[in-house]
Design a protein around this motif. Structure first.
Motif, PDB file in Angstrom:
ATOM      1  N   SER A  68      49.466  48.143  18.372  1.00  0.00           N
ATOM      2  CA  SER A  68      48.967  47.427  19.544  1.00  0.00           C
ATOM      3  C   SER A  68      48.653  48.463  20.614  1.00  0.00           C
ATOM      4  N   PHE A  69      47.370  48.600  20.928  1.00  0.00           N
ATOM      5  CA  PHE A  69      46.975  49.609  21.905  1.00  0.00           C
ATOM      6  C   PHE A  69      45.691  49.158  22.594  1.00  0.00           C
ATOM      7  N   ALA A  70      45.440  49.737  23.762  1.00  0.00           N
ATOM      8  CA  ALA A  70      44.228  49.419  24.521  1.00  0.00           C
ATOM      9  C   ALA A  70      43.615  50.703  25.031  1.00  0.00           C
ATOM     10  N   PHE A  71      42.305  50.861  24.786  1.00  0.00           N
ATOM     11  CA  PHE A  71      41.587  51.987  25.352  1.00  0.00           C
ATOM     12  C   PHE A  71      40.969  51.523  26.663  1.00  0.00           C
ATOM     13  N   ASN A  72      41.400  52.139  27.764  1.00  0.00           N
ATOM     14  CA  ASN A  72      40.993  51.692  29.095  1.00  0.00           C
ATOM     15  C   ASN A  72      39.904  52.554  29.723  1.00  0.00           C
ATOM     16  N   GLY A  73      39.530  53.636  29.047  1.00  0.00           N
ATOM     17  CA  GLY A  73      38.489  54.497  29.607  1.00  0.00           C
ATOM     18  C   GLY A  73      38.948  55.187  30.872  1.00  0.00           C
ATOM     19  N   TYR A  74      38.099  55.140  31.899  1.00  0.00           N
ATOM     20  CA  TYR A  74      38.375  55.833  33.160  1.00  0.00           C
ATOM     21  C   TYR A  74      39.087  54.911  34.154  1.00  0.00           C
ATOM     22  N   LEU A  75      40.021  55.468  34.900  1.00  0.00           N
ATOM     23  CA  LEU A  75      40.675  54.735  35.973  1.00  0.00           C
ATOM     24  C   LEU A  75      39.789  54.736  37.216  1.00  0.00           C
ATOM     25  N   PRO A  76      40.020  53.821  38.162  1.00  0.00           N
ATOM     26  CA  PRO A  76      39.221  53.806  39.398  1.00  0.00           C
ATOM     27  C   PRO A  76      39.334  55.129  40.153  1.00  0.00           C
ATOM     28  N   ILE A  77      38.265  55.494  40.860  1.00  0.00           N
ATOM     29  CA  ILE A  77      38.258  56.728  41.651  1.00  0.00           C
ATOM     30  C   ILE A  77      39.109  56.583  42.910  1.00  0.00           C
ATOM     31  N   ASP A  78      39.037  55.405  43.559  1.00  0.00           N
ATOM     32  CA  ASP A  78      39.801  55.161  44.787  1.00  0.00           C
ATOM     33  C   ASP A  78      41.302  55.306  44.535  1.00  0.00           C
ATOM     34  N   ASP A  79      41.985  56.087  45.376  1.00  0.00           N
ATOM     35  CA  ASP A  79      43.399  56.397  45.157  1.00  0.00           C
ATOM     36  C   ASP A  79      44.274  55.150  45.103  1.00  0.00           C
ATOM     37  N   GLY A  80      44.042  54.217  46.022  1.00  0.00           N
ATOM     38  CA  GLY A  80      44.844  52.996  46.046  1.00  0.00           C
ATOM     39  C   GLY A  80      44.618  52.143  44.816  1.00  0.00           C
ATOM     40  N   GLU A  81      43.352  51.975  44.445  1.00  0.00           N
ATOM     41  CA  GLU A  81      43.035  51.194  43.244  1.00  0.00           C
ATOM     42  C   GLU A  81      43.605  51.851  42.001  1.00  0.00           C
ATOM     43  N   ARG A  82      43.510  53.172  41.948  1.00  0.00           N
ATOM     44  CA  ARG A  82      44.006  53.903  40.786  1.00  0.00           C
ATOM     45  C   ARG A  82      45.513  53.697  40.621  1.00  0.00           C
ATOM     46  N   LYS A  83      46.244  53.836  41.713  1.00  0.00           N
ATOM     47  CA  LYS A  83      47.698  53.673  41.664  1.00  0.00           C
ATOM     48  C   LYS A  83      48.081  52.266  41.220  1.00  0.00           C
ATOM     49  N   SER A  84      47.431  51.256  41.789  1.00  0.00           N
ATOM     50  CA  SER A  84      47.775  49.875  41.428  1.00  0.00           C
ATOM     51  C   SER A  84      47.398  49.571  39.979  1.00  0.00           C
ATOM     52  N   THR A  85      46.298  50.169  39.498  1.00  0.00           N
ATOM     53  CA  THR A  85      45.898  49.959  38.103  1.00  0.00           C
ATOM     54  C   THR A  85      46.897  50.599  37.152  1.00  0.00           C
ATOM     55  N   ILE A  86      47.367  51.806  37.478  1.00  0.00           N
ATOM     56  CA  ILE A  86      48.373  52.474  36.635  1.00  0.00           C
ATOM     57  C   ILE A  86      49.633  51.619  36.550  1.00  0.00           C
ATOM     58  N   LYS A  87      50.080  51.109  37.702  1.00  0.00           N
ATOM     59  CA  LYS A  87      51.279  50.254  37.718  1.00  0.00           C
ATOM     60  C   LYS A  87      51.056  48.985  36.889  1.00  0.00           C
TER      61      LYS A  87
ATOM     62  N   ARG B 192      53.047  47.790  33.421  1.00  0.00           N
ATOM     63  CA  ARG B 192      53.688  46.481  33.219  1.00  0.00           C
ATOM     64  C   ARG B 192      53.194  45.827  31.930  1.00  0.00           C
ATOM     65  N   ILE B 193      51.879  45.889  31.703  1.00  0.00           N
ATOM     66  CA  ILE B 193      51.304  45.309  30.488  1.00  0.00           C
ATOM     67  C   ILE B 193      51.862  46.010  29.251  1.00  0.00           C
ATOM     68  N   SER B 194      51.974  47.336  29.327  1.00  0.00           N
ATOM     69  CA  SER B 194      52.523  48.102  28.201  1.00  0.00           C
ATOM     70  C   SER B 194      53.915  47.612  27.835  1.00  0.00           C
ATOM     71  N   LYS B 195      54.739  47.386  28.857  1.00  0.00           N
ATOM     72  CA  LYS B 195      56.116  46.947  28.615  1.00  0.00           C
ATOM     73  C   LYS B 195      56.149  45.515  28.078  1.00  0.00           C
ATOM     74  N   GLU B 196      55.340  44.646  28.668  1.00  0.00           N
ATOM     75  CA  GLU B 196      55.342  43.238  28.265  1.00  0.00           C
ATOM     76  C   GLU B 196      54.808  43.037  26.851  1.00  0.00           C
ATOM     77  N   LEU B 197      53.793  43.785  26.477  1.00  0.00           N
ATOM     78  CA  LEU B 197      53.134  43.589  25.178  1.00  0.00           C
ATOM     79  C   LEU B 197      53.531  44.627  24.131  1.00  0.00           C
ATOM     80  N   ASN B 198      54.391  45.587  24.524  1.00  0.00           N
ATOM     81  CA  ASN B 198      54.724  46.700  23.630  1.00  0.00           C
ATOM     82  C   ASN B 198      53.430  47.390  23.170  1.00  0.00           C
ATOM     83  N   GLN B 199      52.604  47.741  24.149  1.00  0.00           N
ATOM     84  CA  GLN B 199      51.245  48.200  23.878  1.00  0.00           C
ATOM     85  C   GLN B 199      50.998  49.592  24.477  1.00  0.00           C
ATOM     86  N   SER B 200      50.452  50.481  23.663  1.00  0.00           N
ATOM     87  CA  SER B 200      50.073  51.813  24.145  1.00  0.00           C
ATOM     88  C   SER B 200      48.800  51.709  24.981  1.00  0.00           C
ATOM     89  N   GLN B 201      48.764  52.431  26.091  1.00  0.00           N
ATOM     90  CA  GLN B 201      47.616  52.416  26.999  1.00  0.00           C
ATOM     91  C   GLN B 201      46.939  53.785  26.983  1.00  0.00           C
TER      92      GLN B 201
END
Length: 239
Positions: free
Chosen positions: A142-161, A165-174
């Protein structure tokens, strides 16, 4: 096209992930395909011609018909790139690195090929995404390829978080990629944002002599000095 014309095929032709000898990492089927195809859709004509010459030095360069697909390509022109198939000629799609259609604009050509009922033939070759996942020791079921993270620092941080959470909930590699000169900044973001026990794989220069692949906790990575600047890298984390 008359009813007796046989429709050509679209061949997805992988390239090397770096400056190594093609036939060290590519099967002989790639050489055979290139020797029999004169029509190509590529991201960069100069590098595509150099790759073709390396694979088949006797191939006539003037005989090649090349269309470009990149961020400057008019989307309305893409369907016409497949016209040679309708005239009975095979077409090769060549990515700038790795496999066409995966994190690659060639996917749009493949989609149109299916709409036109043109057979698509994927050829075996290296994908940095899957090679990194294979070597990571993280969840390959179970894995997801997410490509590039957002350039904006705030968006990037919230996306990583969010992805943690999704990784932990789904046992999924990101899985993530970044423009090579921004790798060090992305790593710093991961180390600052992810939980200390989250596992992080850093896979750099895959298939090259300088290849480095390692999986550690974020806490362990904070103790390690690693220079990723301008080196093609895949990042994978699992919480």
């Amino acid at each position: 096209m008359d009813n007796t014309t046989k429709i050509g095929k679209v061949y997805l032709i992988p390239t090397t992930l770096g400056d190594n000898e093609p036939l060290e990492v590519l099967p002989i089927s790639i050489k055979r395909a290139i020797e029999n195809i004169d029509y190509y859709i590529v991201e960069n004509e100069k590098t595509a011609r150099r790759f073709i010459k390396k694979i088949s030095s006797g191939k006539s360069q003037p005989s090649l018909h090349i269309e470009l697909i990149n961020k400057f390509t008019d989307p309305l022109s893409i369907p016409s790139f497949l016209n040679p198939c309708l005239e009975g000629y095979n077409i090769g799609i060549i990515s700038e690195a790795g496999c066409p259609g995966i994190a690659d604009p060639g996917a749009e050509v493949v989609k149109i090929a299916h709409q036109k009922k043109i057979q698509v033939v994927p050829l075996v070759g290296p994908s940095s995404i899957f090679l990194a996942l294979m070597a990571s020791g993280l969840n390959g079921q179970s894995f997801a390829f997410n490509g590039y993270l957002p350039i904006d620092d705030g968006e990037r941080k919230s996306t990583i978080k969010k992805m943690e959470r999704i990784s932990k909930e789904l046992n999924q590699s990101q899985i993530f990629i970044e423009t090579p000169y921004r790798n060090d900044k992305l790593l710093a973001e991961f180390l600052k944002t992810l939980s200390s026990q989250t596992l992080l794989c850093i896979a750099t220069d895959i298939t090259l002599p300088t290849e480095q692949i390692a999986t550690n906790t974020v806490a362990e990575w904070k103790k390690i000095n690693i220079d990723l600047n301008k080196r093609p890298t895949i990042f994978i984390f699992h919480s």
